[in-house]
Scaffold this active site. Sequence first.
Site, short mmCIF file in Angstrom:
data_model
loop_
_atom_site.label_atom_id
_atom_site.label_comp_id
_atom_site.label_asym_id
_atom_site.label_seq_id
_atom_site.Cartn_x
_atom_site.Cartn_y
_atom_site.Cartn_z
N ASP A 149 -29.25 75.97 54.83
CA ASP A 149 -29.24 74.62 55.37
C ASP A 149 -30.48 74.39 56.24
O ASP A 149 -31.29 75.29 56.46
CB ASP A 149 -27.96 74.43 56.19
CG ASP A 149 -27.41 73.02 56.10
OD1 ASP A 149 -28.18 72.08 55.80
OD2 ASP A 149 -26.20 72.83 56.31
N ASP A 196 -25.53 64.57 51.84
CA ASP A 196 -24.23 65.07 51.40
C ASP A 196 -23.44 64.02 50.63
O ASP A 196 -23.43 62.83 50.98
CB ASP A 196 -23.39 65.50 52.60
CG ASP A 196 -23.93 66.75 53.26
OD1 ASP A 196 -24.95 67.29 52.79
OD2 ASP A 196 -23.34 67.18 54.27
#
Length: 419
Positions: free
Chosen positions: A152, A210
């Site tokens: 991430d 996302d």
Amino acid sequence: MELIALCLIINSLCVASRLAVKPQMETSANTEAIGWNSWNTFKTNFNQSTIEDTASTLVSTGLARAGYNYVVLDEGWQALTRDSHGRQQPNATKFPSGISYLADYVHRLGLKLGIYSDAGIYDCGFYPGSYGFEEVDADTYATWGVDYLKYDNCGGFYANTVSPQERFLTMSYALKNTGRDIFYSLCQWGNQFPWFWADQFSDSYRMSGDIKSSFNSDSSGVCKTAYCLNTGYAGVSVLTMIRKMREISAFQAPGSWADMDMLEIGTGTMTEFEERTHFSFWAALKSPLIIGADITKISSTSLAILLNKEVIAISQDDAGIAPTFLPNISVEGSVQVWAGPLSSQNSKCVILALNYGNNSTDITIPWGQIPTLQNFKSAQLKIRDVWAEQNLKTTGMEIKLLNVSSHQTKLLVLSAIQR
């Protein structure tokens, strides 16, 4: 590039890259499979039992046999501090047996284990990131038997003196130096247009923010296109994710794949037509197929969608080429038509015809508007309606799809008839 040209050259294409020769579903020695990730359903609220139950369910439902072989622990597996040797460690309450035990457990089932970290000092939940500890963390994962790293960039806000590209590259080197094959998946939400650079050192990269468990409703402020500075950090609907891929589907190629984020099939937020559309586009556009639902509670309808062999075969087609959006046949706000080449056996092309309007409609695909078909007569090709599991007839020089429901996609595979 015209589709006819693509169809002519697909058999000569040869692009070599690490583990991602196909978009992470195939189970051969040269490619790697993606299965399931904890984030969509559980966020940080999962533990050893969650992972064990999910792994055994992948096997018992036939999902593992279909190619969903990774079990990925997303954010929330870690303790809040490193140990006395500077190593990341699992939360002892959630994972009392440790990660090595869990890796052994999934390996005995014929599966593989994935784990999560961040390219910054912290991750999104302020667990320890890997910035400055790349070699230590990579060696730790390899020692534990980890097969996949989701990396991430939340902590990049706390390490911003170093570019994302440099921080991601550092971890790539660290993983390679372990000597273990560890699939490397970047999660940087499409920031800085990774389709131009991420293929140099990763196996997949996120092309947007996302995904949201919604077919057509975005969260506030989500950008509809791929080329924007605000990539939509969170809350991108299925339909908007497809819209973004119009601009970048041509970047898909064996070696490193644009990741449209996890599948929301089985989360109970979409109709059957919407889930089929979701799966059709993720497969055809060569996105990794990562289940985000709780598969221990998934409906038989959603499970059947995920297990559809013909759709998976489109994902795993040897050409590795994503279809192209065809604006001349499409109607903005109502109908999208995409088409692209296939190379498997006698298959020639895949066509996706999506009705994303509010009412049922007929969709006509003129023969001459698909460059791949211009040299064929209708009698020379078989047209397979994948979801209907039947062959279609043509009307003159066009394909006529009648009464396509709202949010339904007709997924067609065209193959040459052998004489």
